[in-house]
Design an enzyme around this catalytic site. Sequence first.
Site, short mmCIF file in Angstrom:
data_model
loop_
_atom_site.label_atom_id
_atom_site.label_comp_id
_atom_site.label_asym_id
_atom_site.label_seq_id
_atom_site.Cartn_x
_atom_site.Cartn_y
_atom_site.Cartn_z
N GLY A 75 0.80 -1.21 0.00
CA GLY A 75 0.00 0.00 0.00
C GLY A 75 0.83 1.26 0.00
O GLY A 75 0.47 2.26 -0.63
N SER A 197 -3.41 -2.95 -0.05
CA SER A 197 -2.25 -3.64 0.53
C SER A 197 -2.62 -5.09 0.81
O SER A 197 -3.59 -5.37 1.51
CB SER A 197 -1.83 -2.94 1.83
N HIS A 199 -1.09 -7.54 2.59
CA HIS A 199 -0.90 -8.15 3.91
C HIS A 199 -1.97 -7.74 4.90
O HIS A 199 -2.07 -8.32 5.98
CB HIS A 199 0.49 -7.83 4.45
N CYS A 322 1.85 3.39 12.41
CA CYS A 322 3.22 3.30 11.89
C CYS A 322 4.23 4.02 12.78
O CYS A 322 5.33 4.32 12.35
CB CYS A 322 3.28 3.88 10.48
#
Length: 375
Positions: A75, A197, A199, A322
């Site tokens: 992503g 994304s 995952h 993050c």
Amino acid sequence: MPRTYLDHASTSPVRPAALEAMLGWFRPDAEPAGADPGRIHAEGMASRVALEHAREQVAQLVDARPREVVFTSGGTEAIAAASYGALERGRTGRHVVLAAVEHSAVREWAARGDATVVGVDRHGTVDPDELLGAVRDDTALVHVQWGNHEVGTCQPVEEVVRRCRERGVLVHVDAAQAVGRVPVDFASLGADLLSMSGHKFGGPPGTGALVVRRGLRLPPLLVGGDQERARRAGMENVPALVGLGAAAAELAATLPEERARCERLTGRLADWAAGTEGVELLGHPTERLPHLVCLGIEGVEPQPVLLGLDRVGVAVHSGSSCSSEALEPSPVLEAMGVDAQRSLRVSVGWSSTEADLDRLLDALPSVIDSLRALR
């Protein structure tokens, strides 16, 4: 004792179907034995067939044309490619519009240039009038997140996309938390760009895609080869993308059931929070993603809660998705005007069970009570 993993919004374990597809690729007698899909020998053509089959599977999951799907490493790269390509087109200008709660991958690319950041309400919802009101004659791109990665709030994506198209400005939808969680119909949505994304929904790490509306030409972020129809240089990670395709194919069949199960599990946690003093459900109460719950916990720092739960075998998350290493206040929660220092994010996924929620709800009250007793 087996552990309970409730951090699927960060990353979801690889689905067995995806793992099996990848393992089949790596077996010594596998065909096409890892050949370059850009070659015209038999082995290369077999790799090309496998790659294009995976592209069709991913396209089906988001109701796009296979040729609109550009494979990426995830992503973050997809967002970077959308951001860079829109700015380098040279059609209008280099101005970008985004909401304050966008993912850091969007915010940091926007910060490289001329950006207008629009605020949100206490639920984390952006007002389409304010977002579109920030569009100028030199606006190259408007970003809008489908669903927030920290609090789960869903944005008015359809209205924003429609109004951007009416204004003739490109619009990018960050759907990393939405794909695999809720139905995504790229064709009906009408967006120019959509990032996803792998995952996040049980595909292999290092996989993702940027879906580019048919007819839209963007300068590539990665140059040096003609892969992905000259839209992303570098040999495709075919084994991982085969796994991504397998995960997407499974989800295309199971999404309604998985969504209902996730809503049931997160609903149990939301009900507990509603009846617990000093605990608040953050984000929109109804317009939200099915797999994610963010709680504000009064008077308790999040790190001790995470450690307390981890000690009893429960993995959850807190703060910005993050920035765990920095232990900084969440920019998303700050933008919402709520306590950005004390939050707990619980997210479920394809492997989550009622027993996982039982274990969390058994452990969480005692962890919180023990920490409050120390004050």
